[in-house]
Design a protein around this motif. Structure first.
Motif, short mmCIF file in Angstrom:
data_model
loop_
_atom_site.label_atom_id
_atom_site.label_comp_id
_atom_site.label_asym_id
_atom_site.label_seq_id
_atom_site.Cartn_x
_atom_site.Cartn_y
_atom_site.Cartn_z
N LEU A 190 0.82 -1.22 0.00
CA LEU A 190 0.00 0.00 0.00
C LEU A 190 0.85 1.26 0.00
N ALA A 191 2.03 1.19 0.61
CA ALA A 191 2.89 2.37 0.71
C ALA A 191 3.27 2.92 -0.65
N LEU A 192 3.30 2.06 -1.65
CA LEU A 192 3.69 2.50 -2.99
C LEU A 192 2.58 3.26 -3.70
N ALA A 193 1.35 3.16 -3.21
CA ALA A 193 0.20 3.65 -3.95
C ALA A 193 -0.07 5.14 -3.80
N PHE A 194 0.44 5.76 -2.74
CA PHE A 194 0.11 7.17 -2.49
C PHE A 194 1.36 7.94 -2.09
N PRO A 195 1.39 9.24 -2.35
CA PRO A 195 2.51 10.07 -1.89
C PRO A 195 2.17 10.72 -0.55
N LEU A 209 -2.49 11.50 6.34
CA LEU A 209 -1.13 11.48 5.84
C LEU A 209 -0.12 11.65 6.99
N ALA A 210 -0.48 12.47 7.97
CA ALA A 210 0.40 12.63 9.13
C ALA A 210 0.54 11.31 9.88
N GLU A 211 -0.56 10.58 10.04
CA GLU A 211 -0.50 9.28 10.70
C GLU A 211 0.26 8.27 9.85
N ALA A 212 0.08 8.36 8.52
CA ALA A 212 0.81 7.46 7.62
C ALA A 212 2.31 7.70 7.73
N ARG A 213 2.71 8.95 7.87
CA ARG A 213 4.13 9.26 8.02
C ARG A 213 4.68 8.64 9.33
N ARG A 214 3.91 8.77 10.41
CA ARG A 214 4.34 8.20 11.68
C ARG A 214 4.44 6.67 11.59
N THR A 215 3.46 6.06 10.93
CA THR A 215 3.47 4.60 10.77
C THR A 215 4.68 4.17 9.95
N ALA A 216 4.95 4.90 8.86
CA ALA A 216 6.09 4.55 8.00
C ALA A 216 7.40 4.70 8.74
N ARG A 217 7.52 5.75 9.55
CA ARG A 217 8.76 5.96 10.31
C ARG A 217 8.99 4.85 11.32
N THR A 219 7.86 1.76 11.23
CA THR A 219 8.17 0.51 10.54
C THR A 219 9.56 0.55 9.93
N ALA A 220 9.90 1.66 9.28
CA ALA A 220 11.21 1.78 8.63
C ALA A 220 12.34 1.69 9.64
N ALA A 221 12.11 2.19 10.85
CA ALA A 221 13.16 2.19 11.88
C ALA A 221 13.49 0.78 12.35
N THR A 227 10.73 -2.05 2.03
CA THR A 227 11.07 -1.15 0.93
C THR A 227 10.01 -0.10 0.67
N GLY A 228 8.74 -0.51 0.69
CA GLY A 228 7.67 0.44 0.41
C GLY A 228 7.62 1.56 1.43
N HIS A 229 7.80 1.22 2.70
CA HIS A 229 7.80 2.24 3.74
C HIS A 229 8.95 3.23 3.55
N HIS A 230 10.12 2.72 3.22
CA HIS A 230 11.28 3.59 3.01
C HIS A 230 11.06 4.49 1.79
N ARG A 231 10.49 3.93 0.74
CA ARG A 231 10.23 4.74 -0.45
C ARG A 231 9.17 5.80 -0.18
N LEU A 232 8.18 5.46 0.64
CA LEU A 232 7.14 6.43 1.00
C LEU A 232 7.78 7.63 1.69
N LEU A 233 8.66 7.37 2.63
CA LEU A 233 9.33 8.46 3.35
C LEU A 233 10.28 9.25 2.46
N ALA A 234 10.82 8.57 1.44
CA ALA A 234 11.77 9.24 0.54
C ALA A 234 11.06 10.06 -0.54
N GLY A 235 9.74 9.97 -0.61
CA GLY A 235 8.99 10.76 -1.59
C GLY A 235 8.97 10.18 -2.98
N SER A 236 9.15 8.87 -3.11
CA SER A 236 9.18 8.26 -4.45
C SER A 236 8.02 7.31 -4.68
N THR A 237 6.87 7.61 -4.09
CA THR A 237 5.69 6.77 -4.27
C THR A 237 4.51 7.59 -4.76
#
Length: 243
Positions: A190-195, A209-217, A219-221, A227-237
């Motif tokens: 799902l992380a790949l589907a939205f910016p 989106l704020a909650e999605a950022r917290r969730t991604a951080r 998980t990525a940590a 990969t999807g979580h890291h790409r979401l945080l990097a702005g490539s999704t």
């Protein structure tokens, strides 16, 4: 029901039964059985896609069935999405996928979101087929053929109707699903589907989106392979998000 509808329905039923059978036997299969099942599913999907593509009108009438099968597996290719887009268009396809991201199992929701990846890359075969037929009957000079090919390719990638305005609603649905989903692998899909950031985001998407950022951080940590979580945080999704 027309004869065409009946024939396609039978093909859809057969593919549905094949997927169900593979899933039921999954735990008992050895590596050889896994490969055999994979090849049978791939061959059946390819044949089904060809049948759907050969009759756009029947595919449009059976679009609901096609969508139901589409979310049964991760759509790594466009064998089913392509004929569906040809039959009902980009707009109706994205609207349907957005609705499916909000219903069903978590895996099905993730599969629905992943299917939207193919929309911007879909190519209508008709303009290129028409050019090929013309060239066979009366060969064009090389330079003229190249120019006509570029034009046919441009037409092949042009959607029949605008649909860019639908992406923000799709992104919101995907982000909401991402924040609620307890399955890490599905979330990575799902992380790949939205910016996280885009000028076209709906105003009501901000808290999601704020909650999605917290969730991604979080998980990525703890999961470097997410990969999807890291790409979401990097702005490539973000499917449909122009870079």
């Amino acid at each position: 029901m027309t004869d065409q509808d009946a024939e396609l329905t039978a093909r859809l039923d057969a593919f549905d039964a094949l997927l169900a059978g593979v899933r039921c036997r999954g735990a008992e299969q050895d590596d050889h059985d896994d490969q055999d099942a994979y090849e049978r599913v791939e061959a059946a999907r390819l044949a089904l896609g060809a049948a759907l593509g050969a009759d756009r009108a029947a595919t449009a009438r059976l679009a609901g069935r096609v969508l139901g099968l589409l979310v049964r597996e991760q759509p790594w290719n466009a064998q089913l999405t392509g004929p569906l887009i040809d039959a009902i268009g980009h707009r109706a396809t994205l609207e349907a996928l957005t609705a499916l991201v909000r219903q069903g199992s978590w895996q099905q929701r993730g599969n629905a979101a992943a299917a939207a990846y193919h929309l911007p890359f879909h190519r209508d075969p008709a303009p290129l087929a028409a050019l090929a037929a013309e060239h066979r009957s009366s060969p064009l000079p090389r330079e003229q053929l190249q120019e006509r090919y570029r034009e046919a390719l441009r037409l092949a990638h042009r959607p029949a109707e605008p649909y860019a305005d639908l992406w923000p609603r799709f992104w919101l649905a995907a982000a909401e699903c991402f924040t609620a989903c307890p399955d890490g692998e599905v979330r990575d899909l799902l992380a790949l589907a939205f910016p996280l950031e885009h000028p076209d985001h709906l105003p009501e998407a901000a808290p999601v989106l704020a909650e999605a950022r917290r969730t991604a951080r979080r998980t990525a940590a703890r999961e470097p392979d997410a990969t999807g979580h890291h790409r979401l945080l990097a702005g490539s999704t973000g499917y449909g998000a122009a870079r």
